[in-house]
Design an enzyme around this catalytic site. Sequence first.
Site, PDB file in Angstrom:
ATOM      1  N   GLY A   1       0.767  -1.235   0.000  1.00  0.00           N
ATOM      2  CA  GLY A   1       0.000   0.000   0.000  1.00  0.00           C
ATOM      3  C   GLY A   1       0.799   1.285   0.000  1.00  0.00           C
ATOM      4  O   GLY A   1       0.226   2.361  -0.182  1.00  0.00           O
TER       5      GLY A   1
ATOM      6  N   GLU B   1       3.797  -6.812   1.624  1.00  0.00           N
ATOM      7  CA  GLU B   1       3.297  -7.133   0.274  1.00  0.00           C
ATOM      8  C   GLU B   1       3.294  -5.888  -0.611  1.00  0.00           C
ATOM      9  O   GLU B   1       2.247  -5.509  -1.146  1.00  0.00           O
ATOM     10  CB  GLU B   1       1.865  -7.679   0.366  1.00  0.00           C
ATOM     11  CG  GLU B   1       1.685  -8.877   1.278  1.00  0.00           C
ATOM     12  CD  GLU B   1       0.208  -9.197   1.560  1.00  0.00           C
ATOM     13  OE1 GLU B   1      -0.686  -8.391   1.215  1.00  0.00           O
ATOM     14  OE2 GLU B   1      -0.046 -10.273   2.120  1.00  0.00           O
ATOM     15  N   PRO B   2       4.441  -5.232  -0.813  1.00  0.00           N
ATOM     16  CA  PRO B   2       4.427  -4.023  -1.634  1.00  0.00           C
ATOM     17  C   PRO B   2       4.264  -4.357  -3.120  1.00  0.00           C
ATOM     18  O   PRO B   2       4.870  -5.301  -3.624  1.00  0.00           O
ATOM     19  CB  PRO B   2       5.799  -3.394  -1.382  1.00  0.00           C
ATOM     20  CG  PRO B   2       6.675  -4.552  -1.011  1.00  0.00           C
ATOM     21  CD  PRO B   2       5.794  -5.556  -0.315  1.00  0.00           C
TER      22      PRO B   2
ATOM     23  N   ARG C   1       2.836  -1.494  -5.915  1.00  0.00           N
ATOM     24  CA  ARG C   1       3.068  -0.220  -6.586  1.00  0.00           C
ATOM     25  C   ARG C   1       4.438   0.393  -6.273  1.00  0.00           C
ATOM     26  O   ARG C   1       5.138   0.868  -7.162  1.00  0.00           O
ATOM     27  CB  ARG C   1       1.981   0.776  -6.149  1.00  0.00           C
ATOM     28  CG  ARG C   1       1.999   2.099  -6.885  1.00  0.00           C
ATOM     29  CD  ARG C   1       1.063   3.106  -6.194  1.00  0.00           C
ATOM     30  NE  ARG C   1      -0.247   2.540  -5.924  1.00  0.00           N
ATOM     31  CZ  ARG C   1      -1.271   2.551  -6.778  1.00  0.00           C
ATOM     32  NH1 ARG C   1      -1.148   3.144  -7.937  1.00  0.00           N
ATOM     33  NH2 ARG C   1      -2.421   1.994  -6.452  1.00  0.00           N
TER      34      ARG C   1
ATOM     35  N   ARG D   1      -5.503   3.757 -15.578  1.00  0.00           N
ATOM     36  CA  ARG D   1      -5.616   4.478 -14.305  1.00  0.00           C
ATOM     37  C   ARG D   1      -6.290   5.850 -14.428  1.00  0.00           C
ATOM     38  O   ARG D   1      -7.130   6.181 -13.595  1.00  0.00           O
ATOM     39  CB  ARG D   1      -4.251   4.594 -13.613  1.00  0.00           C
ATOM     40  CG  ARG D   1      -3.632   3.224 -13.268  1.00  0.00           C
ATOM     41  CD  ARG D   1      -2.380   3.345 -12.411  1.00  0.00           C
ATOM     42  NE  ARG D   1      -2.690   3.859 -11.099  1.00  0.00           N
ATOM     43  CZ  ARG D   1      -2.527   5.105 -10.704  1.00  0.00           C
ATOM     44  NH1 ARG D   1      -1.981   5.990 -11.517  1.00  0.00           N
ATOM     45  NH2 ARG D   1      -2.876   5.474  -9.515  1.00  0.00           N
TER      46      ARG D   1
ATOM     47  N   CYS E   1     -13.074   4.896 -28.475  1.00  0.00           N
ATOM     48  CA  CYS E   1     -14.367   5.562 -28.571  1.00  0.00           C
ATOM     49  C   CYS E   1     -15.054   5.648 -27.210  1.00  0.00           C
ATOM     50  O   CYS E   1     -16.049   4.967 -26.968  1.00  0.00           O
ATOM     51  CB  CYS E   1     -15.239   4.823 -29.577  1.00  0.00           C
ATOM     52  SG  CYS E   1     -14.425   4.725 -31.170  1.00  0.00           S
TER      53      CYS E   1
END
Length: 424
Positions: free
Chosen positions: A238, A273-274, A276, A312, A349
């Site tokens: 996180g 648990e990294p 990102r 994202r 589109c």
Amino acid sequence: MHDGGLHVEGVALTDVATRFGTPCYVYSRAALTMAYAAYRDALQAHGLAERSLICYAVKANSNLAILNLFAELGAGFDIVSGGELARVIAAGGDPGKIVFSGVGKSREEMRAALEAGIHCFNVESASELEHLSEVAGSVGRRAPVSLRVNPDVDPKTHPYISTGLKNAKFGVAFDEAFALYRRAATLPHIAVKGIDCHIGSQLLDPAPAAEAADKVLALVDRLAAAGIALEHIDLGGGMGIQYRTDEPAPAAAEYLAPMLSRLAGRREKLMFEPGRSLVGNAGLLLTRVEVLKPGEEKHFAVVDAAMNDLMRPALYDAWHDIARVGADTTAKGAATAETMSYEIVGPVCESGDFLGHDRLLALNEGDLLAILSAGAYGMAMASNYNSRPRPAEVMVDGSIVHLIRRREDVTQLFVLESTLPREG
Ligand SMILES: *Cc1c(COP(=O)(O)O)cnc(C)c1O
């Protein structure tokens, strides 16, 4: 690399575009290695490195070359599907260092993980515990288990990536965890090993994670007093990264310190648990301006990357810094371009198909742009929407560029499909 548009390590992005085409994800081996080292060093500084395991959260970026690099550095892995299990094994990861998270593990996935001999299942509900117990019994094994508890702390991040609040679908409610541990301890095919929590993603303030750690540690002590001694404590991932030049993120040492200071002097093994924070700033998405479309109110720069390549912005309204790569042989009249505010959009589109709003850039058609900090939840979330082949991925190592995933070919997109048989 985060704020440099032109080069990744010793390689010019213009050369990458010429050799591999665009859109293309570009990762830096040195940046990946440094991000892992920052975690290791923070644990070392608190005397915790020896009894810790950093389990890279595969879902952030599951390319085999990246998994292999982390495996070589000694990492374990946090997986959320049977597919990720297969990837880790294919990349040479040690199954004995895998933890398996996720709210909806199928019996088939449980069986595969048991047969691979993973380190631990992070169980997220009472029902999952019963399923796992049955499956373990049917294959004659004991399943190593942590309960993922939900400490009900607000991580103050985007609601879509906030996972530790009471009403979240993730984890076991904090007040129910003690009773569920007692139940787990009675099941012959379950081996109670640890405890796990993960409260959300892109967290910039260390306080909520430290608060969650306090709650978890209190529960560990209460369980020990009741005769249920845990071997490890997994505090999830996180940690946030810097996405905007004007919004700095804490360094790993700084973010982890309040949590780690609470863990010194305990006997349990530690896990993190990294996702990102190990890959996000180590990657960018290289794209070319196809069309400039001046408008009355807005100017559009239509690029060859889109929401299917990097989701994202469309999904979370996320910001990625965007830099013009610079001198490019195919761009015409680079010197004459005027700096203007552009909407950087893709060809898909959907009005939600944008990569950046209101960016001040001097652009010509044919220019290359680097969408920065795209190493996490970029390619991993890419789709084939609009029948667009997914980008190539390359990893730069010093002055060498390795192709780590070929660009998809259009015919690969419908190879699994068939038309109906002809009637009559
Ligand atoms: C997604 C996830 C992580 C990684 O989160 P990051 O914000 O990428 O560090 C870790 N653990 C679990 C259970 C997850 O679902």
